[in-house]
Design an enzyme around this catalytic site. Structure first.
Site, PDB file in Angstrom:
ATOM      1  CG  PHE A  11      43.432  28.258  30.233  1.00 23.23           C
ATOM      2  CD1 PHE A  11      43.716  28.509  28.898  1.00 23.23           C
ATOM      3  CD2 PHE A  11      42.280  28.802  30.780  1.00 23.23           C
ATOM      4  CE1 PHE A  11      42.860  29.302  28.134  1.00 23.23           C
ATOM      5  CE2 PHE A  11      41.431  29.578  30.030  1.00 23.23           C
ATOM      6  CZ  PHE A  11      41.719  29.839  28.704  1.00 23.23           C
ATOM      7  N   GLY A  36      48.250  22.542  35.781  1.00 24.50           N
ATOM      8  CA  GLY A  36      49.051  23.199  34.750  1.00 24.50           C
ATOM      9  C   GLY A  36      49.867  22.174  33.964  1.00 24.50           C
ATOM     10  CE1 TYR A 149      38.109  27.220  43.652  1.00 23.22           C
ATOM     11  CE2 TYR A 149      36.060  28.172  42.834  1.00 23.22           C
ATOM     12  CZ  TYR A 149      37.428  28.046  42.771  1.00 23.22           C
ATOM     13  OH  TYR A 149      38.134  28.755  41.823  1.00 23.22           O
TER      14      TYR A 149
END
Length: 319
Positions: A11, A36, A149
């Site tokens: 994006f 993607g 993360y």
């Protein structure tokens, strides 16, 4: 210049690629298409200054070939979206840590300048808003995937700064806050495209938790413009910058705004975090960047309001 974008079919990466090609650069994109899409780069695929490769940043041999002769690297490839990270914890960690190590090591070998995209997740569940770049971090327990993360992106930052200090590799670190706009998908947990798509289809708009949590949504065009200025401003080397907007809204109010702007018949429903993600899931109530530093260094000012952004996204999804 010759510029490599990792995650360039994603994006944000695709918008960045378009902008850099428009400015006359030779742009090379690598993307494994895990999040993607080739349709994101459809508008520039035929341009002679644009080249793309489907592959992983974990593939050292491939990355070596792509890095040779490159002047700049925008490193955007990473696990993205809360849902994706929770469903793919091991791959997320490997991509973020080992992939970034490949990029930094090879950039140092070929003397390419690097912009590392980091995240507002770095700040964890701190309630000290707005977040400043030098604030302490407050994280939850290691059994909660989300904090893995956050830690992996922090390791990316530590590695980038270590290469800068020890090897004099020119690096710039950008912490993105909620970036939104055309081409973004709700498939991996991104809230605004999910809300808009549901509203356009008159389906329930599902809010997680109480909906009282607040976020600031920046347009991808503003964010990409900041990337390019930060990369090309010499005094930004070795520094960390928040990039986003300070226009804040609760998720509950965002759902109401989207419903109204789409003229939708959708119901607004609520779902617990545990039901949506995993047992013990933790969220932060408020997330807002302090933008003083990025304003000082490059004069950054977001151009798009939240209403502008939602209108642009509605037009895109209606097409």
């Amino acid at each position: 210049m010759k510029i490599l974008i990792t995650g360039g079919a994603g994006f944000i990466g695709s918008h960045l690629a378009e902008r850099l090609v428009e400015e006359g650069n030779q742009v090379v994109v690598v993307d494994n298409l895990s999040t993607g899409r080739l349709e994101n780069i459809e508008s520039i695929k035929a341009n002679g200054n644009f080249h793309y490769t489907i592959g992983s940043i974990l593939n050292r041999e491939l990355m070596e070939k792509l890095m040779e002769g490159v002047d700049q690297v925008y490193h955007l490839a990473a696990a993205v979206g809360v849902k994706y990270i929770i469903e793919n914890p091991l791959l997320s960690l490997r991509t973020n840590i080992l992939g970034t190590e490949n990029v930094l090591e090879l950039a140092n070998k070929y003397k390419a300048k690097v912009l590392i995209t980091s995240t507002s997740e770095i700040y964890g569940k701190s309630d000290k808003v707005p977040f400043h770049e030098d604030d302490d971090r407050l994280l939850g327990p290691t059994r909660i995937s989300r904090w893995g993360y956050s830690c992996s992106k922090a390791i990316d930052e530590f590695m980038a700064l270590a290469y800068f200090r020890e090897k004099r590799l020119p690096v710039v670190i950008v912490r993105c806050f909620n970036t939104v706009g055309p081409r973004q998908t709700g498939q991996y947990g991104m809230v605004l495209p999910k809300f808009i798509k549901a509203a356009l289809l008159d389906q329930p708009i599902v809010v997680y938790g109480t909906g009282k949590q607040t976020r600031c949504f920046a347009d991808v065009s503003d964010v990409v413009g900041a990337f390019i200025k930060l990369m090309n401003t010499p005094k930004c080397v070795g520094e960390i910058f928040n990039v986003g907007t300070t226009e804040s809204i609760s998720i509950e109010d965002l759902a109401k705004k989207v419903k109204e702007m789409c003229d939708s018949k959708s119901r607004i429903e609520y779902m617990s975090y545990e039901e949506a993600f995993e047992e013990g899931f933790e969220d932060m109530m408020n997330r807002m960047p302090c933008l003083d530093k990025v304003k000082e260094y490059i004069g950054y000012e977001p151009k798009y309001s939240l209403d502008d952004i939602i209108r642009r996204m509605i037009e895109y999804y209606e097409k």
